[in-house]
Scaffold this active site. Sequence first.
Site, PDB file in Angstrom:
ATOM      1  N   GLU A   1     -76.775 -44.462  68.770  1.00  0.00           N
ATOM      2  CA  GLU A   1     -76.990 -45.990  69.216  1.00  0.00           C
ATOM      3  C   GLU A   1     -77.385 -46.272  70.787  1.00  0.00           C
ATOM      4  O   GLU A   1     -76.799 -47.003  71.537  1.00  0.00           O
ATOM      5  CB  GLU A   1     -75.898 -46.936  68.849  1.00  0.00           C
ATOM      6  CG  GLU A   1     -75.275 -47.063  67.388  1.00  0.00           C
ATOM      7  CD  GLU A   1     -74.412 -48.127  67.212  1.00  0.00           C
ATOM      8  OE1 GLU A   1     -74.540 -48.848  66.294  1.00  0.00           O
ATOM      9  OE2 GLU A   1     -73.278 -48.170  67.759  1.00  0.00           O
TER      10      GLU A   1
ATOM     11  N   GLU B   1     -74.786 -46.556  59.513  1.00  0.00           N
ATOM     12  CA  GLU B   1     -73.552 -47.092  59.568  1.00  0.00           C
ATOM     13  C   GLU B   1     -73.241 -48.188  59.166  1.00  0.00           C
ATOM     14  O   GLU B   1     -73.621 -49.188  59.307  1.00  0.00           O
ATOM     15  CB  GLU B   1     -73.123 -47.083  61.106  1.00  0.00           C
ATOM     16  CG  GLU B   1     -72.589 -45.672  61.835  1.00  0.00           C
ATOM     17  CD  GLU B   1     -72.276 -45.932  63.282  1.00  0.00           C
ATOM     18  OE1 GLU B   1     -71.786 -47.027  63.573  1.00  0.00           O
ATOM     19  OE2 GLU B   1     -72.215 -44.951  64.169  1.00  0.00           O
TER      20      GLU B   1
END
Length: 583
Positions: A158, A234
């Site tokens: 991320e 995710e």
Amino acid sequence: MDTFAIGDQDFLLNNEPFRILSGAIHYFRVHPDLWADRIHKARLMGLNTIETYVPWNEHSPVPGAFVTDDGLDLGRFLDLVAESGMHAIVRPGPYICAEWDNGGLPAWLFTDPTVGVRSSETGYLAAGSSYMESVLDVVVPRQISRGGPVIMFQIENEYGAYGNDKAYLQHLVDLSKRLGVDVPLFTCDQPFGAMIEDGSLPDLHKTGTFGSRADERLAFLRERQPTGPLMCAEFWNGWFDNWGTHHHTTDAAASAAELDALLTAGASVNIYMFHGGTNFGFTNGANDKGIYEPTITSYDYDAPLSEDGHPTAKYFAFRDVIAKHFPVPAEVPPGRMPVPTSSLAVSHSVSLLDVPVATHLVSGSVPPVELTGHYRGFYLYEASLPGGGVLSFSEVRDRAQFFLDGVPVGVLSRELGERSVVIPAGGRLQVLLEDQGRVNYGQRIGEAKGLIGPALLNGVEVVDWEVGAVDLDSLEAFRSAAVPLPPGDAAAGVAGPSVSFATFEADGPGDRFLRLDGWTKGVVFMNGFNLGRHWSRGPQRTLYVPGPLIREGTNEFAILELHGSATREVRFAVGPDLGSDEK
């Protein structure tokens, strides 16, 4: 040999379209004797892949080390995934977030103030490259192209939410390929703003991270990546807890509906978390977006498989959804059975301040704790004050208890923004400092811990401090110094800060749930293993004791109590209690 690749629309396993149905299990949050059980239960839910992070700071507690024994045996974990007939996705960072201490970055790295954070700064790249080489020594031989389970390998984590240093990302790509990674490389970012673009490179496969509005998020991802398989790397189906808040849960039916939308859209998925596990020891991270919020010991995450490894309503809801789209094994894992309840009373105790701590004398300003060479847990500061008055600091990271000649005189909490304490006139000042977890997300990653100077007494700087780390790796010094508690019933309690001991008999291994009603704050050990922190403010009311830690015959329980208890007893409860989910 098998192959795995990225096609125009699909992942390709041996040149055939393949949907990744993955679940996250962090091997470092699960007792290694339980890995096979958790992996097997993922397969029974209908998953075909296991995903895991790799925590740099856990494998490398000091520079130059790469520990792979016991619960850090990544190779064994991946081998168990393979034995189960499943595939694996590895996400080594170097930064992982994961609500893990310092986001997985080792604290020793930042004792050099010139070292960058998640960037192409040379010192950071050199250390990160050494770490990646050690990881890839384990992972490369276990790629699907070499007969192993690993089908994908993530670059950073991320990163678009933090920066956009393309040279840093390219370095990680080049290093991975040079060291033998031939499975697809990918990045993951939230599908908002410019994060997808900032956190990736043109030739890396991009995936999204989200937990709701699946169709909208996938459309956003498709706009920025016209070809290739869609994947939610995710799928947030739960959440983590901080001390002092409620226990976070998500509705099983609502989460299952979002999973159904993902699968109906043809996307692949990694369920974060499938099984959360536990922040044993001092491994929990923290958030700080203006208010410091340390993460609790449990990482149950309201995941489909509970912290102690049992299927939940969400497990069966997800299993039913997956069965609409793919074959699911007929076997169903059993639910939790009640465990035996009992209580035990601590019998011996010693004041923590009575056990010597090896300290360093530092001339000048009050130093951070990193100079001790220990990067987690508790520390003791000592100084001679010329008199009493108001003692203040620039900041306390994270919680400090002040004692004058052994008598408690106050507590300062980073969470509450407290920076000053009134010290009576007297003798020797001792400060018991708790690192409650390093920030794992955002711009405060890598910051120092301890009493942050200048330390001012009535406006005049206090210098020449002694500081040392409280050694809790072995309890022998406390055990040998402990003396019998004076006669009294359970309500007599135990003064803190202290370490107290009890023994109990067991028939053999088996899960336990420690309930600590009447105790205030501290750390619990079972047969020397650090189970993690307890705190009466909740939300969690029990600590999970993995079954393999209990042995046949006599077992030792120990508790570090920082303040004092209203009882000498602890209880083994019938099951877990993670607190109320009412906001």
